[in-house]
Write a protein that holds these residues in place. Structure first.
Motif, PDB file in Angstrom:
ATOM      1  N   LEU A   7     -45.355  37.428   1.112  1.00  0.00           N
ATOM      2  CA  LEU A   7     -45.751  38.249   2.255  1.00  0.00           C
ATOM      3  C   LEU A   7     -46.248  39.623   1.821  1.00  0.00           C
ATOM      4  CD1 LEU A   7     -43.100  37.395   4.983  1.00  0.00           C
ATOM      5  CD2 LEU A   7     -45.468  36.647   4.821  1.00  0.00           C
ATOM      6  N   LYS A   8     -45.659  40.183   0.769  1.00  0.00           N
ATOM      7  CA  LYS A   8     -46.141  41.472   0.267  1.00  0.00           C
ATOM      8  C   LYS A   8     -47.543  41.346  -0.320  1.00  0.00           C
ATOM      9  CE  LYS A   8     -41.763  43.749  -0.692  1.00  0.00           C
ATOM     10  NZ  LYS A   8     -40.873  44.322  -1.721  1.00  0.00           N
ATOM     11  N   TRP A  11     -49.811  41.098   2.642  1.00  0.00           N
ATOM     12  CA  TRP A  11     -49.858  42.430   3.256  1.00  0.00           C
ATOM     13  C   TRP A  11     -50.817  43.349   2.499  1.00  0.00           C
ATOM     14  CZ3 TRP A  11     -47.418  47.120   1.468  1.00  0.00           C
ATOM     15  CH2 TRP A  11     -47.385  48.138   2.414  1.00  0.00           C
ATOM     16  N   SER A  12     -50.728  43.338   1.169  1.00  0.00           N
ATOM     17  CA  SER A  12     -51.611  44.173   0.355  1.00  0.00           C
ATOM     18  C   SER A  12     -53.060  43.736   0.473  1.00  0.00           C
ATOM     19  CB  SER A  12     -51.181  44.128  -1.111  1.00  0.00           C
ATOM     20  OG  SER A  12     -49.884  44.611  -1.264  1.00  0.00           O
ATOM     21  N   SER A  14     -54.408  42.134   3.024  1.00  0.00           N
ATOM     22  CA  SER A  14     -54.917  42.463   4.357  1.00  0.00           C
ATOM     23  C   SER A  14     -55.221  43.952   4.472  1.00  0.00           C
ATOM     24  CB  SER A  14     -53.929  42.026   5.438  1.00  0.00           C
ATOM     25  OG  SER A  14     -52.746  42.783   5.375  1.00  0.00           O
ATOM     26  N   ALA A  15     -54.452  44.805   3.805  1.00  0.00           N
ATOM     27  CA  ALA A  15     -54.730  46.242   3.820  1.00  0.00           C
ATOM     28  C   ALA A  15     -56.054  46.548   3.135  1.00  0.00           C
ATOM     29  CB  ALA A  15     -53.597  47.010   3.137  1.00  0.00           C
ATOM     30  N   PHE A  63     -51.774  42.962   9.449  1.00  0.00           N
ATOM     31  CA  PHE A  63     -51.222  44.079   8.683  1.00  0.00           C
ATOM     32  C   PHE A  63     -50.061  44.741   9.418  1.00  0.00           C
ATOM     33  CE2 PHE A  63     -51.172  48.629   7.697  1.00  0.00           C
ATOM     34  CZ  PHE A  63     -50.889  48.580   6.338  1.00  0.00           C
ATOM     35  N   LEU A  66     -46.994  42.290   9.575  1.00  0.00           N
ATOM     36  CA  LEU A  66     -46.286  42.198   8.301  1.00  0.00           C
ATOM     37  C   LEU A  66     -45.585  43.502   7.948  1.00  0.00           C
ATOM     38  CD1 LEU A  66     -48.719  40.085   6.102  1.00  0.00           C
ATOM     39  CD2 LEU A  66     -46.513  39.412   7.034  1.00  0.00           C
ATOM     40  N   THR A  67     -46.158  44.625   8.352  1.00  0.00           N
ATOM     41  CA  THR A  67     -45.500  45.909   8.120  1.00  0.00           C
ATOM     42  C   THR A  67     -44.171  45.968   8.855  1.00  0.00           C
ATOM     43  OG1 THR A  67     -47.622  47.023   7.836  1.00  0.00           O
ATOM     44  CG2 THR A  67     -45.733  48.408   8.354  1.00  0.00           C
ATOM     45  N   LEU A  70     -41.677  43.347   7.168  1.00  0.00           N
ATOM     46  CA  LEU A  70     -41.185  43.756   5.855  1.00  0.00           C
ATOM     47  C   LEU A  70     -40.323  45.018   5.924  1.00  0.00           C
ATOM     48  CD1 LEU A  70     -44.359  43.048   3.706  1.00  0.00           C
ATOM     49  CD2 LEU A  70     -42.204  41.783   3.675  1.00  0.00           C
TER      50      LEU A  70
END
Length: 92
Positions: A7-8, A11-12, A14-15, A63, A66-67, A70
């Motif tokens: 997931l991280k 997340w990265s 998608s950012a 994003f 997931l933020t 997490l």
């Protein structure tokens, strides 16, 4: 690989994708160039702009979601918090 690591990574990614897509958007106004009468009209296809907007919104929601997941630690990842002793150690 744990689910948190995956997931991280998503997340990265998608950012980074969100940053790139926001920079790809065409400006909606003339900006400062409109003051001097030097505004240029750029023609773009309407479907490309619509798809760009749709993908940007999807990445933004992904994003932000997931933020929240997490940062709230809803996946049960244990965080090592140091525990202080309740009584001071005895002098020797």
């Amino acid at each position: 690989m744990t689910i948190v690591t995956i997931l991280k990574a998503i997340w990265s990614t998608s950012a980074l994708g969100l940053i790139i897509l926001v920079l790809l958007h065409s400006p909606k106004g003339d900006g400062i160039g409109g003051i001097g009468g030097q505004a240029q009209l750029f023609t773009s296809t309407r479907s490309a702009e619509t798809n760009l907007n749709r993908i940007t919104w999807i990445l933004a929601v992904l994003f932000i979601g997931l933020t929240i997941i997490l940062s709230a630690n809803w996946l049960g990842q244990s965080v090592a918090v140091p525990v202080l002793p309740s009584t001071p150690p005895s002098p020797q």
